[in-house]
Design a protein around this motif. Structure first.
Motif, PDB file in Angstrom:
ATOM      1  N   PHE A  23      39.860  48.105  15.907  1.00  0.00           N
ATOM      2  CA  PHE A  23      39.081  48.835  16.907  1.00  0.00           C
ATOM      3  C   PHE A  23      37.614  48.410  16.880  1.00  0.00           C
ATOM      4  O   PHE A  23      36.976  48.250  17.921  1.00  0.00           O
ATOM      5  N   GLU A  24      37.064  48.214  15.698  1.00  0.00           N
ATOM      6  CA  GLU A  24      35.674  47.789  15.583  1.00  0.00           C
ATOM      7  C   GLU A  24      35.468  46.413  16.193  1.00  0.00           C
ATOM      8  O   GLU A  24      34.412  46.128  16.777  1.00  0.00           O
ATOM      9  N   LYS A  25      36.458  45.545  16.103  1.00  0.00           N
ATOM     10  CA  LYS A  25      36.347  44.198  16.663  1.00  0.00           C
ATOM     11  C   LYS A  25      36.234  44.235  18.183  1.00  0.00           C
ATOM     12  O   LYS A  25      35.538  43.420  18.789  1.00  0.00           O
ATOM     13  N   ARG A  26      36.932  45.171  18.806  1.00  0.00           N
ATOM     14  CA  ARG A  26      36.971  45.199  20.271  1.00  0.00           C
ATOM     15  C   ARG A  26      36.191  46.377  20.862  1.00  0.00           C
ATOM     16  O   ARG A  26      36.311  46.665  22.060  1.00  0.00           O
ATOM     17  N   ARG A  27      35.398  47.057  20.055  1.00  0.00           N
ATOM     18  CA  ARG A  27      34.692  48.256  20.503  1.00  0.00           C
ATOM     19  C   ARG A  27      33.890  48.016  21.778  1.00  0.00           C
ATOM     20  O   ARG A  27      33.849  48.858  22.678  1.00  0.00           O
ATOM     21  N   TYR A  28      33.239  46.867  21.879  1.00  0.00           N
ATOM     22  CA  TYR A  28      32.377  46.598  23.036  1.00  0.00           C
ATOM     23  C   TYR A  28      32.965  45.524  23.944  1.00  0.00           C
ATOM     24  O   TYR A  28      32.248  44.897  24.722  1.00  0.00           O
ATOM     25  N   ARG A  33      36.157  59.931  22.785  1.00  0.00           N
ATOM     26  CA  ARG A  33      36.939  59.644  21.586  1.00  0.00           C
ATOM     27  C   ARG A  33      36.230  60.130  20.329  1.00  0.00           C
ATOM     28  O   ARG A  33      36.840  60.736  19.442  1.00  0.00           O
ATOM     29  N   ASP A  34      34.914  59.879  20.241  1.00  0.00           N
ATOM     30  CA  ASP A  34      34.162  60.297  19.058  1.00  0.00           C
ATOM     31  C   ASP A  34      34.113  61.813  18.932  1.00  0.00           C
ATOM     32  O   ASP A  34      34.191  62.361  17.820  1.00  0.00           O
ATOM     33  N   GLN A  59      36.455  56.113  26.556  1.00  0.00           N
ATOM     34  CA  GLN A  59      35.582  54.947  26.490  1.00  0.00           C
ATOM     35  C   GLN A  59      34.113  55.323  26.608  1.00  0.00           C
ATOM     36  O   GLN A  59      33.241  54.506  26.364  1.00  0.00           O
ATOM     37  N   SER A  69      41.614  47.299  28.118  1.00  0.00           N
ATOM     38  CA  SER A  69      41.397  48.751  28.163  1.00  0.00           C
ATOM     39  C   SER A  69      42.710  49.519  28.132  1.00  0.00           C
ATOM     40  O   SER A  69      43.206  49.876  27.072  1.00  0.00           O
ATOM     41  N   GLY A 110      41.915  53.975  18.434  1.00  0.00           N
ATOM     42  CA  GLY A 110      40.723  54.574  17.844  1.00  0.00           C
ATOM     43  C   GLY A 110      40.729  56.082  17.804  1.00  0.00           C
ATOM     44  O   GLY A 110      39.771  56.698  17.334  1.00  0.00           O
ATOM     45  N   HIS A 167      41.489  50.676  12.262  1.00  0.00           N
ATOM     46  CA  HIS A 167      40.033  50.868  12.282  1.00  0.00           C
ATOM     47  C   HIS A 167      39.321  49.525  12.422  1.00  0.00           C
ATOM     48  O   HIS A 167      38.398  49.374  13.229  1.00  0.00           O
TER      49      HIS A 167
END
Length: 226
Positions: A51-56, A200-201, A196, A61, A144, A48
C-alpha cells in the motif's frame, strides 16, 4: 452488484466496469503482483508495504478490491517454496453496481466478495462458508483498510425480512425474523467518505481505538482464573 465473468487460460485479470467514465479499464497479472519464488510470511505486513508503494499512484484504483480477492486467494494456495497449488486462472470481468459509493454501505466489500465468488467457481475451489468470510476480511487489507469480517458476513448471509446477529472469534451467525409492523429505513445523508481522500485513515483510526480499548480492558480487568 452484478458481475459477468469469462475464464482465461493465463493469469491475467481484465476488469471492466459498465460505468467506464468513472471506472476505467484495468488489468493485472496474478503472478506478477505476488513475490516471485517465495510465500508471503505475514499478509498484514506485506499489504502495508504494498500500500505504501502505491499510496500516491493514481493509475490503479477500483481494481485493487478485485486484486485483494484474487491475490489473497492465490496466497492461500501457495506452498512454502512459493509455488502455486493450484495456480489461479485469470478472467475477464464486467462489473456493475448500484450500491451508493462512499456511503458506508460496503460497496467496496461487495466488490471483493463478488470477485472471490467468481474465482472460486472458475477454479473449482472448495472453501467452508465460515473460513470464506473470515479470510476475505483479511484480504481487503490489501487496499489499506484494516476492517473486520462483519460486512462480508452480512453480504453472504443476508436474507430478505431477516435480522442477523453476527459474532466473531469464532464467527457465528444467528437469524431472527423481523417483527411484524417494523421496518428499517435507510436515509441518504449525501455525506461521502472517500477512502482515497482520507476516509480510509479515519476508518482505520476507529479500528485502532477498538484495539487499544480492548487492551486497556484486559489490563484493568484481567480474566478470573478458577
Amino acid at each position: 452488484m452484478w458481475l459477468v465473468v469469462e475464464p482465461r487460460q493465463d493469469d491475467l485479470v481484465l476488469a471492466k466496469n459498465v460505468e467506464s467514465d468513472d471506472f476505467p479499464d484495468e488489468q493485472f497479472s496474478i503472478s506478477q503482483c505476488l513475490p516471485a519464488g517465495e510465500k508471503i510470511e505475514n499478509w498484514d505486513t506485506w499489504c502495508h508495504d504494498e500500500f505504501e508503494k502505491r499510496r500516491y499512484d493514481p493509475s490503479v484504483s477500483w481494481s485493487n478490491y478485485i486484486r485483494a480477492a484474487v491475490l489473497y486467494l492465490q496466497h492461500l494456495n501457495t506452498k512454502d517454496d512459493g509455488s502455486f497449488a493450484p495456480a489461479i486462472k485469470g478472467m475477464n470481468i464486467m462489473v456493475y453496481g448500484n450500491i451508493p459509493r462512499a456511503a458506508g454501505l460496503s460497496s467496496s466489500s461487495a466488490l471483493v466478495m463478488i470477485a472471490v465468488e467468481a474465482v472460486i467457481r472458475l477454479n473449482s475451489l472448495s472453501i467452508k462458508p465460515a473460513d470464506f468470510i473470515e479470510q476475505w476480511g483479511f484480504a481487503e487489507w490489501y487496499v489499506g483498510t484494516r476492517g473486520g469480517c462483519s460486512d462480508h458476513a452480512a453480504i453472504i448471509y443476508c436474507r430478505p425480512h431477516t435480522i442477523l446477529h453476527i459474532r466473531a472469534f469464532p464467527l457465528s451467525v444467528e437469524e431472527a425474523s423481523l417483527p411484524d409492523g417494523y421496518c428499517f429505513v435507510l436515509a441518504n445523508s449525501n455525506i461521502t467518505a472517500k477512502k482515497q481522500a482520507g476516509g480510509r485513515d479515519i476508518f482505520n483510526s476507529g479500528v485502532s481505538a477498538y484495539v487499544f480499548g480492548l487492551m486497556l480492558i484486559r489490563k484493568k480487568l484481567p480474566p478470573v482464573r478458577r
